[in-house]
Scaffold this motif. Structure first.
Motif, PDB file in Angstrom:
ATOM      1  N   ALA A 180       8.323  -5.205  -5.738  1.00  0.00           N
ATOM      2  CA  ALA A 180       8.169  -4.262  -4.628  1.00  0.00           C
ATOM      3  C   ALA A 180       8.396  -2.831  -5.090  1.00  0.00           C
ATOM      4  O   ALA A 180       7.649  -1.917  -4.707  1.00  0.00           O
ATOM      5  N   ARG A 181       9.417  -2.614  -5.917  1.00  0.00           N
ATOM      6  CA  ARG A 181       9.704  -1.258  -6.375  1.00  0.00           C
ATOM      7  C   ARG A 181       8.643  -0.766  -7.356  1.00  0.00           C
ATOM      8  O   ARG A 181       8.404   0.440  -7.455  1.00  0.00           O
ATOM      9  N   ASN A 182       8.005  -1.664  -8.089  1.00  0.00           N
ATOM     10  CA  ASN A 182       6.856  -1.266  -8.902  1.00  0.00           C
ATOM     11  C   ASN A 182       5.720  -0.769  -8.025  1.00  0.00           C
ATOM     12  O   ASN A 182       5.083   0.243  -8.328  1.00  0.00           O
ATOM     13  N   VAL A 183       5.453  -1.480  -6.955  1.00  0.00           N
ATOM     14  CA  VAL A 183       4.380  -1.078  -6.042  1.00  0.00           C
ATOM     15  C   VAL A 183       4.716   0.239  -5.356  1.00  0.00           C
ATOM     16  O   VAL A 183       3.847   1.072  -5.090  1.00  0.00           O
ATOM     17  N   ARG A 200       8.550   1.351   1.498  1.00  0.00           N
ATOM     18  CA  ARG A 200       8.879  -0.070   1.530  1.00  0.00           C
ATOM     19  C   ARG A 200       7.889  -0.834   2.413  1.00  0.00           C
ATOM     20  O   ARG A 200       7.446  -1.923   2.054  1.00  0.00           O
ATOM     21  N   GLU A 201       7.575  -0.265   3.550  1.00  0.00           N
ATOM     22  CA  GLU A 201       6.621  -0.905   4.445  1.00  0.00           C
ATOM     23  C   GLU A 201       5.230  -0.972   3.820  1.00  0.00           C
ATOM     24  O   GLU A 201       4.530  -1.976   3.940  1.00  0.00           O
ATOM     25  N   ARG A 202       4.847   0.103   3.131  1.00  0.00           N
ATOM     26  CA  ARG A 202       3.536   0.127   2.474  1.00  0.00           C
ATOM     27  C   ARG A 202       3.492  -0.895   1.340  1.00  0.00           C
ATOM     28  O   ARG A 202       2.491  -1.604   1.183  1.00  0.00           O
ATOM     29  N   GLN A 232       1.002 -10.848 -12.020  1.00  0.00           N
ATOM     30  CA  GLN A 232       1.309  -9.486 -12.452  1.00  0.00           C
ATOM     31  C   GLN A 232       0.117  -8.560 -12.221  1.00  0.00           C
ATOM     32  O   GLN A 232       0.283  -7.408 -11.791  1.00  0.00           O
ATOM     33  N   GLN A 233      -1.087  -9.051 -12.510  1.00  0.00           N
ATOM     34  CA  GLN A 233      -2.259  -8.202 -12.328  1.00  0.00           C
ATOM     35  C   GLN A 233      -2.503  -7.920 -10.848  1.00  0.00           C
ATOM     36  O   GLN A 233      -2.918  -6.829 -10.477  1.00  0.00           O
ATOM     37  N   ARG A 234      -2.224  -8.900  -9.993  1.00  0.00           N
ATOM     38  CA  ARG A 234      -2.338  -8.659  -8.549  1.00  0.00           C
ATOM     39  C   ARG A 234      -1.323  -7.611  -8.102  1.00  0.00           C
ATOM     40  O   ARG A 234      -1.629  -6.755  -7.256  1.00  0.00           O
ATOM     41  N   ALA A 235      -0.116  -7.663  -8.675  1.00  0.00           N
ATOM     42  CA  ALA A 235       0.886  -6.645  -8.354  1.00  0.00           C
ATOM     43  C   ALA A 235       0.426  -5.267  -8.810  1.00  0.00           C
ATOM     44  O   ALA A 235       0.651  -4.259  -8.118  1.00  0.00           O
TER      45      ALA A 235
END
Length: 259
Positions: free
Chosen positions: A98-101, A116-118, A144-147
């Motif tokens: 999540a924090r990577n995103v 966080r919501e996004r 990982q690629q999807r992330a």
């Protein structure tokens, strides 16, 4: 979809400095319309990735110009008009998924609750809702690629640029993620430009395949991909799919024979 160009490449040359002055691209003219999924296909060393990096303003052309969303590529980069996905996910091992995103949103100064919501919404989009608190090393290569795709989409760019995003995956995961990419593209309406070496992948995913010549890379031809109905795994077994693959393969072989 409409004919409004989102990306316009005009007369682009690229010569890398050095003793031999290798010319990677020559006279590239290309437009990408809103909502298109365009694949750049050609032999190794033809400048596909270089062209994508020029679109992203990660490399400057030697001659010619690139406009993205009606502005110079450098301005589009500063405005974060596009997201970028590379062959390797490039996730930070010490940050949760999540924090990577969230990372590009954090750089942009987005408030914590909003990012966080996004991130949660993007992980739902790529079907990783239960991986928010996991770390990248706990995920498979496909996950990982999807992330990485979720991270690229987090700032809601109108354009997604992808440099062989699935090439490191095994065949089953690759075909699965091709379907996921189609779903994400359909759900978001994002314009996509992707580099690939796979003819079948280019045909399955794209609205248009751009075939490039050996170095110095030029646009040798394009194929508008017309496949009936919604594309699924079954599409790969249809006569129409084989017809489009044959059309692209014939064009590519003709380019190689003429080189």
């Amino acid at each position: 979809m409409n004919d409004q160009p989102v990306i316009s490449v005009e007369g682009v040359d690229k010569t890398f400095p050095g003793k031999d002055g290798v010319q990677a691209l020559r006279g590239i003219d290309l437009t990408v319309g809103e909502g298109d999924f365009v694949s750049l296909l050609g032999p190794s060393g033809c400048g596909k990735s270089t062209l994508l990096r020029i679109m992203a303003d990660l490399t400057e052309p030697t001659a010619g110009s690139v406009r993205v969303n009606g502005k110079p590529a450098a301005a589009a980069r500063r405005d974060r008009d596009y997201g970028m996905v590379f062959q390797q996910p490039g996730l930070l091992d010490w940050r949760t998924v999540a924090r990577n995103v969230e990372l590009p949103l954090q750089v942009m100064g987005v408030a914590k609750a909003e990012r966080r919501e996004r991130a949660r919404a993007m992980l739902d989009l790529v079907r990783l809702p239960d991986s928010q608190r996991r770390f990248p090393w706990q995920l498979s290569g496909g996950m990982q690629q999807r992330a990485a795709i979720a991270r690229a989409l987090a700032p809601e760019p109108r354009i997604l640029l992808m440099d062989e995003p699935l090439s490191a995956l095994d065949e089953m995961n690759r075909e699965h993620l091709q379907g996921e990419l189609l779903r994400i593209w359909s759900d978001t309406g994002t314009t996509v430009v992707m580099v690939t070496h796979s003819i079948a992948e280019a045909v399955f995913l794209s609205t248009r395949v751009v075939v490039m010549s050996p170095r110095p890379g030029r646009v040798a031809g394009t194929v508008d991909v017309d496949l009936p109905g919604r594309r699924t795994a079954a599409t790969r077994n249809t006569p129409e799919f084989f017809e489009q693959v044959t059309k692209v393969r014939t064009m590519l072989h003709g380019v190689l024979e003429a080189a």
